[in-house]
Design an enzyme around this catalytic site. Structure first.
Site, short mmCIF file in Angstrom:
data_model
loop_
_atom_site.label_atom_id
_atom_site.label_comp_id
_atom_site.label_asym_id
_atom_site.label_seq_id
_atom_site.Cartn_x
_atom_site.Cartn_y
_atom_site.Cartn_z
N THR A 281 0.84 -1.20 0.00
CA THR A 281 0.00 0.00 0.00
C THR A 281 0.87 1.24 0.00
O THR A 281 2.05 1.19 0.35
CB THR A 281 -0.91 0.07 1.23
OG1 THR A 281 -0.13 0.46 2.39
CG2 THR A 281 -1.60 -1.24 1.51
N ASP A 282 0.28 2.37 -0.38
CA ASP A 282 0.92 3.64 -0.08
C ASP A 282 0.67 3.93 1.40
O ASP A 282 0.00 3.17 2.11
CB ASP A 282 0.38 4.75 -0.98
CG ASP A 282 1.38 5.88 -1.18
OD1 ASP A 282 2.23 6.10 -0.28
OD2 ASP A 282 1.31 6.56 -2.20
N TYR A 283 1.20 5.05 1.86
CA TYR A 283 1.23 5.34 3.29
C TYR A 283 -0.19 5.34 3.89
O TYR A 283 -1.01 6.19 3.59
CB TYR A 283 1.89 6.70 3.52
CG TYR A 283 2.34 6.93 4.94
CD1 TYR A 283 3.67 6.79 5.29
CD2 TYR A 283 1.44 7.28 5.93
CE1 TYR A 283 4.10 7.01 6.59
CE2 TYR A 283 1.85 7.49 7.24
CZ TYR A 283 3.19 7.36 7.57
OH TYR A 283 3.61 7.56 8.86
#
Length: 762
Positions: A281-283
């Protein structure tokens, strides 16, 4: 006895993990997973920021506790071999199975040797140089303990308001695909076998560059037809190039979050494109899904896992909910095993099981980071990215303003002129700006005792202090009294023979969370530029930007304009190389630059309307697709860029005008350097399908060649046309070549082309 047996088994497991001669990947991972507990498997799916690690005290941190318990698969944005070793020691020596960590970082356009921002690098159209930049970034990052980089960012972007435009390769899917492959090759090298080769992470999957209104983290909605034809090609190219990992994006796709979209991640990425790496995932995107109105943390974590997202960055969703979801049947053990296997396979491919300390050689930093060779490569590439937009001929001399002569008095004015932190650009996590030169310092070196450089800051970045501080993101430019600074700048300029203005955006006026509602030069800088132009002296604008900006007034009033983007750690010297003619500008726009904000989104490969206004129309036409107050055409078209020399293109010749479905045709044009400078030219091939089963763009880039020509030299440039160049995804999303008429176009940009017709018959 039982305790002794357990300790012996743990020690043997750790030794096996560190063994140099390990079993084939599937067998190795099978045996390792057979020994793992549920908690350890879920732990491999957990990725966290390392935090403020102090060597020697690392074992007392919260992160260290998670590592020792087998509840952390990787860390990111930790710099330095000693610090990373302290955490890897805990993973290898103190966790039950000794599984090493993967260590990531946002290495976007260089490590300590910073290259131009990716948007600028794309304007070089130099695939070999871009691959070399990624190779050097991998070498430097790996010398400091990093084995996984969050790059390339391959999102197609059409709306200049979006700040992350700076991270990508512009608006074109073909060029974007070629650039994405170059990055992957550069980072991963020979299959990540070497100690200076790292794993790429392609982002953001998918469609992040299409956020509505150009506002970061906003929603995205588009047809699958547009996805496949316009937005997917760079992602697909990266997957086919063997990228080791992909990162999901923040946006929705078909109403579902990209992080939990099974069609996107499993059907398209894994099954259609045969991607076999892992997805992160992104942040904290799993946390953000609830804000979209898509469920709670437990539900969203389960949905993301089942869709194919393997690693959770910082949301703590997997580690806090998956065990419960397994118990209640929301996820299966097979779901968890699939994700865990992909993480372990990535570590195997990186060679971390063979040697957990592969990237932790303390001797490498001194010989591999910010070396003279690395800096020279950055300086050369930066010079190739600058795009000369205007270069007027001076009435007094009959010669163009640029290149400047190293003589007389040169006024250097603007907030970017004596700054070493901002000119490298956004997303420089590991940079060391104290070692970089300012333009003032570089210009003084360049002219030596042949000319005098007179300097004045002239203005703030913008009148609004709060806006400037937000845009600088810690890269502070001193605040000045605007009126006093303007008066000082005008006084300096009056003494000079030529005025060079270093103006525009500062580094984080573009980048993540840096969307803009306006694209003009900031207020006080523009006011100062107007006053400088009124002095009647030659004015050169060095326009700093991380996106297409509106330069309509500047085009009308400033003598010479060069878009220098943000050129990296060696930008200052590279700018002077081109300013003074030691190098000839060769950059070509990979964006379309608008006349006015109201034209945005603006891009060259648009679909024609039923009531079009032809390119170049200079007036308003009622009941056609145009504006009352601004013509449709851009200020500068995609592919545009001037040189210190001039080029002439011959008529385009096709080896045959009618072909079968095998499309065995060559398109040839002769390019002649008609000026007095040896220079590079980027010859561009465009194609238009005139009649198709679905509407096709007015033109599409399908090839390019960067060539070098001595003054007076001519070269034949030949493009071999292939069926794939003429194919597209039809209404059923089949990749097809349909017979019919095509326009084949070759030229120096998307507007000024030589055209020939090709007929494809069954």
């Amino acid at each position: 006895m039982k305790r002794l047996t357990l300790l012996l088994a743990t020690a043997l497991a750790a030794i096996a993990v560190q063994a140099k001669d390990i079993k084939p990947m599937k067998e190795f991972v099978d045996e390792l997973m057979a020994r793992m507990t549920l908690e350890e498997k879920i732990g491999q799916l957990n990725l966290q920021v390392a935090g403020n690690i102090v060597t020697g005290a690392a074992q007392n941190t919260e992160v260290a506790g998670l590592i020792a318990e087998g509840k952390l698969g990787g860390v990111f944005n930790l710099k330095g071999v000693d610090k990373i070793r302290s955490l890897q020691d805990i993973a290898v020596k103190k966790s039950r199975l000794g599984i090493p960590l993967i260590v990531g970082m946002d290495v976007i356009h260089g490590y300590e040797t910073i290259f131009p921002i990716p948007l600028a690098m794309s304007c070089s159209w130099n695939l070999e140089a871009v691959e070399q930049a990624a190779r050097i970034a991998a070498k430097e990052a790996s010398a400091d303990g990093i084995d996984w980089v969050y790059s390339p960012m391959v999102d197609i972007a059409l709306d200049a308001r979006w700040g992350r435009y700076a991270e990508g390769n512009g608006e074109d899917p073909f060029l974007g695909a070629e650039m994405s492959k170059a990055y992957v090759r550069g980072y991963q090298g020979n299959g990540m076998k070497g100690k200076d080769e790292v794993m790429a992470c392609v982002k953001h999957f998918a469609l992040y560059g299409a956020v509505e209104a150009g506002r970061d983290y906003n929603t995205v909605d588009m047809s699958h037809l547009r996805m496949y034809n316009q937005y997917f090609p760079p992602y697909k190219a990266a997957a086919e190039a063997g990228a080791g990992s992909f990162m999901t994006s923040f946006n929705l796709v078909d109403g579902q979050h990209a992080t939990a979209n099974r069609w996107l991640l499993d059907d398209v990425l894994r099954k259609e494109w045969k991607f076999d790496g892992f997805i992160v995932t992104d942040y904290a995107t799993i946390w953000g899904m609830e804000t979209h109105g898509l469920g709670n943390m437990k539900e969203n974590s389960a949905a993301a896992l089942k869709a194919g997202t393997d690693m959770d960055m910082c949301a703590l969703g997997y580690i806090s909910t998956l065990k419960q979801s397994l118990e209640d049947g929301t996820v299966t053990m097979e779901d968890i095993d699939k994700a865990c296997r992909r993480i372990l396979e990535a570590k195997y491919k990186l060679g971390l099981f063979a040697d957990p300390y592969k990237y932790l050689d303390p001797k490498r930093r001194a010989k591999d980071i910010y070396t003279d060779a690395n800096r020279a490569a950055s300086r050369q590439l930066a010079a190739e990215t600058f795009v000369l937009l205007k270069n007027s001929v001076q009435q007094s001399t009959g010669t163009p303003v640029l290149p400047l002569k190293k003589q007389g008095k040169i006024a250097l004015i603007g907030p970017m002129a004596n700054d070493r932190k901002n000119i490298a650009g956004t997303w420089c996590v590991a940079y060391t700006p104290e070692r970089y030169s300012t333009i003032k310092e570089a210009m003084e070196r360049a002219v030596g005792n042949k000319a005098e450089v007179l300097y004045a800051q002239g203005s703030n970045v913008t009148r609004d202090e709060a806006l400037q501080r937000a845009a600088e993101f810690g890269k502070t430019i001193p605040r000045v009294d605007d009126e006093q600074a303007k008066a000082e700048a005008l006084k300096v300029a009056r003494q000079a023979d030529v005025i060079v203005c270093a103006m525009g955006e500062c580094a984080d006026f573009s980048g993540e969370s840096s969307s803009r509602a306006t694209l003009d030069m900031p207020d006080v800088q523009h006011e100062l530029l107007e006053e400088l132009v009124k002095l009647g002296k030659p004015v050169v604008l060095l326009n700093f930007s991380g996106r297409p900006t509106v330069l309509t007034w500047e085009q009308q009033h400033v003598d010479a304009i060069m878009n220098v983007w943000f050129g990296g750690s060696e930008a200052a010297d590279a700018i002077c190389d081109v300013l003074f003619g030691d190098k000839v500008p060769s950059g070509k726009l990979t964006v379309t630059m608008p006349q006015a904000l109201g034209q945005v989104p603006l891009y060259y490969n648009y679909l024609k309307t039923g009531r079009p206004v032809e390119e170049g129309a200079t007036q308003y036409y009622k009941y056609t697709s145009n504006y009352l107050d601004v013509r449709n055409d851009p200020l500068y078209p995609f592919g545009y860029g001037l040189s210190y020399t001039t080029f002439r293109y011959s008529d385009l010749a096709l080896s045959q005008s009618v072909t079968g479905m095998d499309v065995n045709v060559e398109a040839t044009v002769t390019v002649t350097n008609t000026g007095s400078y040896a220079a590079d030219e980027v010859v561009q091939l465009y194609i238009r399908d005139l009649h198709a089963s679905v509407a096709r763009p007015v033109k599409e880039l399908k090839g390019f060649q960067r060539i070098h020509l001595e003054a007076g030299e001519s070269k034949k440039v030949t493009f071999k046309l292939t069926p794939d160049m003429l194919k597209f995804y039809n209404y059923n999303l089949d990749f097809v070549l349909e017979p019919g008429e095509f326009q084949i176009m070759v030229g120096p940009n998307s507007r000024d082309v030589q055209t020939a017709k090709l007929e494809v018959r069954l």
